[in-house]
Write an enzyme that holds these catalytic residues in place. Structure first.
Site, short mmCIF file in Angstrom:
data_model
loop_
_atom_site.label_atom_id
_atom_site.label_comp_id
_atom_site.label_asym_id
_atom_site.label_seq_id
_atom_site.Cartn_x
_atom_site.Cartn_y
_atom_site.Cartn_z
N LYS A 34 36.90 55.09 27.58
CA LYS A 34 35.93 55.83 28.39
C LYS A 34 34.51 55.44 28.00
CE LYS A 34 37.53 59.90 29.36
NZ LYS A 34 37.95 61.27 29.04
N ARG A 76 33.63 64.87 25.61
CA ARG A 76 34.96 64.40 26.00
C ARG A 76 35.51 63.42 24.99
NH1 ARG A 76 32.88 61.17 31.11
NH2 ARG A 76 34.85 61.66 32.10
N GLY A 101 45.29 64.08 29.68
CA GLY A 101 45.62 65.45 29.30
C GLY A 101 45.84 65.65 27.82
N MET A 108 43.65 64.92 25.26
CA MET A 108 42.46 65.31 24.52
C MET A 108 41.65 66.30 25.33
SD MET A 108 42.44 63.73 21.72
CE MET A 108 43.60 62.59 21.03
N ARG A 160 38.38 53.46 34.94
CA ARG A 160 39.37 52.81 34.05
C ARG A 160 40.37 52.09 34.93
NH1 ARG A 160 41.78 58.54 32.24
NH2 ARG A 160 42.78 59.10 34.17
N HIS A 179 48.23 67.05 37.15
CA HIS A 179 48.81 66.61 35.87
C HIS A 179 50.20 66.05 36.08
CE1 HIS A 179 51.16 67.22 32.16
NE2 HIS A 179 50.07 66.72 31.60
N SER A 184 75.07 32.44 17.99
CA SER A 184 74.51 33.54 18.75
C SER A 184 74.19 34.63 17.74
CB SER A 184 75.52 34.05 19.78
OG SER A 184 74.99 35.17 20.43
N CYS A 232 72.30 37.86 21.14
CA CYS A 232 73.06 38.71 22.05
C CYS A 232 73.05 40.17 21.65
CB CYS A 232 74.49 38.21 22.17
SG CYS A 232 75.39 38.32 20.62
N TYR A 245 67.93 30.80 24.38
CA TYR A 245 68.08 31.87 25.37
C TYR A 245 68.17 33.23 24.70
CZ TYR A 245 73.01 32.16 24.05
OH TYR A 245 74.16 32.34 23.35
P1 ADP Z 1 40.28 63.24 31.38
O1 ADP Z 1 40.32 62.21 30.30
O2 ADP Z 1 41.38 64.20 31.31
O3 ADP Z 1 40.04 62.63 32.70
P2 ADP Z 1 37.52 63.78 31.14
O4 ADP Z 1 37.03 63.76 29.76
O5 ADP Z 1 37.33 62.56 31.93
O6 ADP Z 1 39.03 64.15 31.06
O7 ADP Z 1 36.83 64.98 31.86
C1 ADP Z 1 37.44 65.99 32.57
C2 ADP Z 1 36.64 66.35 33.76
O8 ADP Z 1 35.33 66.72 33.42
C3 ADP Z 1 36.54 65.20 34.71
O9 ADP Z 1 37.23 65.54 35.86
C4 ADP Z 1 35.08 65.04 35.01
O10 ADP Z 1 34.86 65.10 36.38
C5 ADP Z 1 34.39 66.20 34.33
N1 ADP Z 1 33.22 65.73 33.63
C6 ADP Z 1 33.19 64.97 32.53
N2 ADP Z 1 31.94 64.65 32.18
C7 ADP Z 1 31.12 65.24 33.06
C8 ADP Z 1 29.72 65.27 33.25
N3 ADP Z 1 28.89 64.61 32.45
N4 ADP Z 1 29.24 65.98 34.29
C9 ADP Z 1 30.07 66.63 35.10
N5 ADP Z 1 31.40 66.64 34.99
C10 ADP Z 1 31.93 65.94 33.99
MG MG Z 2 38.65 61.66 33.06
MG MG Z 3 40.76 65.76 29.60
#
Ligand code: ADP
Ligand code: MG
Ligand code: MG
Length: 905
Positions: A28, A101, A110, A112, A373, A491, A797, A864, A884
């Protein structure tokens, strides 16, 4: 400041990091930096490196906060400057709120925790309300912050069997006022909610909610580091083979607000379809919403493109009128911003040369990108996107091949519903086709039940209102997942696609409360069968028959490219003509292991085998073997025919004889009656065959060397079958393999029997066939003396199952008791029976190859064991110079791809 750089800033088109710094900044963070550098609008912020996470786990919280303090403060100052706002504003400037984040090297959905709107307190909310002129927005942000911070940092959670305490507060307000959605709440409602939330925190956490922004920030940063070691993060790492040492980075970034009113929005989008691979921009958004709202499934998200929106309406049975009025696409509701977003997504895909999964927020008419990503995708999409992008000129063949994950191909080889069965099946409901494929199984309602039932060998469908990261294990155990709520990016949907599991979300007319499931009025009890078609979203009653999917189109293209680029070829392990045929269709070029003992269990063959075992002398055994001869002949005839033109390695009888005799009294009695002897005779025989350690006992070539007549019969059956086929104009290529050789003498004696027998058969039949005699290298001594063994063996083998067993001294049948614990404790990184232990067992393989070739330069070398279909082991085999690999029929395409990738790397 120390000389280690712990913080990397980004913003305003500048960045200290880059896309190729994922190891240090996490995926990220590296991409946030890169987006800045290529001119995509991203809110300013900074990334604390993954190395700090490792430091944190070693030195502890206080020491590490001290080490990074100055840099973090400088990072906040830079962010304030770029965003023209102030963290902890007392009214002199627009308040700067932050998002905190996590971000590991590879995305861990989901796993972290994210905290948004950090910096909020009783002062900030007032200043924000005043400066933005939007009090609802300010208070909505405040209540969101307390809720997230309380949950993630302060550990406030639902008690056993209760709802989340924050949700209880929200539900109460909504019920009292008759609101359907969160965003209907007024300023007064929200102010009440904030008060109640604070009380919830005080009660659950036993302390006040922290009002100091810096205290909040350090709390959140440390919580991200702590979340690296939560149970669910550890589980995900284990499933995905992510090393613990990697650590996570922390991204601190200025907030932008999608909840500022009708001119604001938030969404998730993909540059291509992550389920089918279709080259079409798509995604979901919500007006006046923030962060996770789109994925949380609380409100129904709307489609981004008009075309997507129309497709959605059609699937959903929504009229065009209603769609346009209530659920318009972004393309319709904010056409200018849509155009801008479309340009950005194309730019990002072109830049990264891969399908992008992006998050964005529109704040009061301005677009901000929050994340990009390489998107997770289904196997079908993986194959299609790579082939399409190659054909569109993004990259060459080599890249297209290397973009494939061999293990994922498995998904494509698995069944889909049989058309007729599907047409006849009763439809229960239709939902969103969240992850494709077909699944049928018994309904269970909790992740735990899914695990338990699956462990007992049941096929289950996990039915939930929605899923959360806690459900991961249960999802992995289930055949498919069905949820009441959630969109295409929920999710459940995202995780299921990653796992290659079929999933349907937002099933219409479905309601689930505890273990009570009704689908459109029909009650379905726990344990009843249902079937899911994740490709169309249709839910069926009962068990629907499945068939093997077609392997044409893009899949065939990838296989063609593999063929073109590989050095090794792939054989299959097959004991029947049908398996041989399947494997041939998957591209197998020969059989690497045909186990003859499997042929003795079928139908009444076992009785002839038992007769042989009971025989008191050579003469008696020969009589019984004469009865087995025609059966074996027929088996070998079928298999050699199915693999016509390719080598077929047939292993002589391998298991200890006691495996063919019954242990319980009743069956022993039956055996005695059937073979016309007294039960005491049977019992005596069974006792005599008893061994303390059968796997190291009287088996393999030790049988053939003590009962040469068995080898003679098998050799005769093989050579006769080959001669017959040759007479019919076919091209049989038998390779007779002597198992469990430890000394060259053992092999030599068997070879003599085989060659003498072959000579006799040639004379009798008046025709000759080419055949080889070789051995399995599965006893360490054979590898150590491979130069001697190769004087006799025309091929080796590597039987890496037994070789692993004997090199480690782990009984394969008992290792289940301690291997999982060994892996958990980190004594072993992987189960050595699944992934070849390259450092230890691998040396025996290397030595075997080297010494074997020294004696006989043209010796044919293969593997094998189960490892022959496991990508990392296949790569090892390539490097070691094997000719192989051989694996089970369904793993043949995986091995072919892995072999080609190994050749390209
Ligand atoms: P995940 O890895 O689960 O996607 P993120 O860390 O990307 O979690 O963030 C979760 C949510 O928070 C994302 O949907 C994103 O839209 C929102 N978010 C993250 N950073 C910002 C920010 N700087 N401003 C507004 N919303 C944010
Ligand atoms: Mg995200
Ligand atoms: Mg998250």
């Amino acid at each position: 400041m120390s000389d280690v750089k712990r913080v990397y800033t980004f913003g305003d088109g500048k960045a200290e990091g880059r896309a190729d710094m994922k190891n240090l900044l996490g995926g990220k963070g590296a991409n946030l930096a890169e987006m800045n550098l290529i001119g995509v609008p991203v809110p300013a912020g900074f990334t604390i490196t993954t190395e700090v996470c490792t430091e944190y786990n070693k030195k502890g919280k206080d020491a590490v906060v001290e080490l990074m303090k100055a840099e973090v403060e400088a990072g906040v100052a830079a962010t304030e400057k770029a965003m023209n706002a102030k963290f902890g504003s007392k009214g002199e400037a627009f308040p700067l709120l932050l998002s905190v984040r996590s971000g590991a090297r590879v995305s861990m959905p989901g796993m972290m925790n994210t905290v948004l709107n950090l910096g909020m307190n009783d002062d900030a909310v007032k200043i924000l309300a005043e400066k933005s002129g939007n009090a609802t927005f300010a208070w909505d942000s405040y209540r969101r912050f307390i809720q997230m911070y309380g949950d993630v940092v302060m550990g406030v959670e639902a008690e056993e069997g209760q709802h989340n305490p924050f949700e209880i507060v929200l539900d109460k307000v909504k019920n009292e006022k008759g609101y359907k959605a969160d965003n209907e709440m007024t300023v007064e409602d929200l102010q009440g909610v904030v008060e109640d939330f604070k009380a919830v925190i005080k009660e659950s956490a036993g302390k006040d909610f922290p009002t100091d922004p810096w205290e909040q920030l350090w709390g959140a940063v440390c919580a991200v580091f702590d979340s690296w070691n939560t149970e669910r993060a550890i589980l995900y790492r284990r499933m995905e083979n992510i090393p613990e040492e990697w650590g996570t980075a922390v991204n601190v970034q200025a907030m932008v607000y999608g909840n500022m009113g009708e001119n604001s929005a938030t969404g998730v989008c993909f540059s291509r379809d992550a389920a089918t691979g279709e080259d079409i921009f798509n995604g979901e958004y919500l007006i006046n919403a923030q962060g996770e709202d789109v994925v949380a499934g609380v409100r129904t998200p709307q489609e981004i493109t008009l075309e997507g929106s129309r497709r959605w309406a059609e699937r959903n049975g929504t009229s065009e009128e209603e769609r346009a009025a209530k659920f318009p696409s972004l393309e319709e509701s904010m056409p200018e911003l849509y155009k801008e977003l479309d340009t950005v997504q194309q730019k990002l895909e072109d830049h990264y040369k891969d399908m992008q999964d992006m998050e964005f927020t529109i704040q009061d008419g301005k677009l901000w990108m929050l994340q990009t990503r390489n998107g997770k995708r289904t196997a079908a999409a993986m194959v299609k996107i790579a082939v399409d992008m190659m054909e569109q000129g993004y990259f060459d063949e080599k890249t297209a091949l290397l973009r494939q994950d061999p293990n994922k191909l498995d998904e494509l080889l698995h069944p889909v519903f049989e058309k007729d069965a599907m047409a006849k099946a009763t439809i229960l409901s239709k939902g969103l086709p969240a992850s494709p494929g077909a699944a049928t199984g018994k309904v269970v309602f909790s992740a735990n039940d899914a695990e338990e039932w699956a462990a007992k060998g049941e096929k289950v469908i996990l039915v939930r209102r929605e899923t959360s990261p806690e459900d991961l294990k249960g999802m992995a155990a289930a055949e498919g997942i069905l949820t009441e709520r959630g969109g295409m990016t929920s999710h459940a949907a995202v995780v299921a696609r990653g796992m290659g599991k079929c999933c349907i979300s937002s099933a219409e007319g479905l309601s689930v409360e505890g273990k009570n499931l009704t689908i459109n009025g029909k009650k379905i009890a726990e344990g009843e069968y249902i079937s899911l078609n994740g490709t169309t979203g249709v839910v069926y009653e009962g068990e629907v028959a499945t068939i093997t999917p077609s392997l044409e189109g893009n899949f065939a293209k990838i296989m063609e490219l593999s063929e073109k680029n590989t050095r090794m070829y792939v054989r299959t392990n097959a004991d029947t003509p049908a398996d041989a045929q399947t494997a041939r269709e998957f591209g197998a070029k020969g059989i690497g292991l045909c186990r003859t003992e499997h042929m003795f269990f079928e139908g009444d063959r076992i009785w002839k085998m038992r007769e042989m075992i009971l025989a008191e002398d050579v003469e008696g055994r020969k009589l019984a073997l004469d009865k087995l001869l025609p059966i074996q002949h027929e088996d070998f005839y079928g298999i050699l025919k199915a693999m016509d033109g390719y080598g077929v390695t047939i292993r002589l009888l391998d298991p200890p004889l006691h495996e063919f005799t019954p242990n319980d009294e009743a069956s022993q009695k039956e055996m005695a009656e059937k073979l016309g002897v007294d039960i005491s005779v049977v019992k005596e025989k069974v006792d005599a065959l008893h061994e303390f350690n059968p796997m190291l006992g009287h088996r393999g070539c030790r049988l053939g060397n003590t009962y040469p007549e068995i080898t003679e019969m098998q050799a005769r059956a093989i050579i006769e079958a080959a001669c017959d086929l040759k007479k019919e104009g076919l091209d049989p290529k038998p390779e007779i393999m002597v198992p469990l050789v430890g000394t060259v003498k053992e092999l030599k004696m068997q070879e003599e029997i085989i060659r003498t027998t072959a000579k006799k058969v040639f004379e009798e039949k008046g025709i000759e066939v080419d055949y080889l005699v070789g051995t399995m290298i599965e006893i360490p001594r054979a590898a150590l003396t491979a130069n001697e063994v190769a004087e006799v063996a025309e091929f080796f083998s590597f039987g890496t199952n037994d070789l692993t067993q004997m090199a480690f001294g782990y009984s394969r049948d008992d290792a289940g008791k301690f291997l999982p614990i060994y892996i958990e404790k980190g004594i072993l990184k992987h189960d050595p029976f699944q992934r070849l232990d390259q450092t230890g067992v691998g040396q025996l393989v290397e030595m075997g190859c080297e010494k074997g070739r020294a004696t006989r330069p043209d010796i044919k070398l293969g593997i094998c064991g189960e490892h022959g279909g496991e990508p990392s082991s296949v790569e090892f085999c390539h490097r070691t110079g094997l000719d192989y690999v051989s694996c089970s029929p369904f793993r043949v395409p995986i091995a072919r791809l892995a072999a080609a990738q190994a050749a390209l790397r």
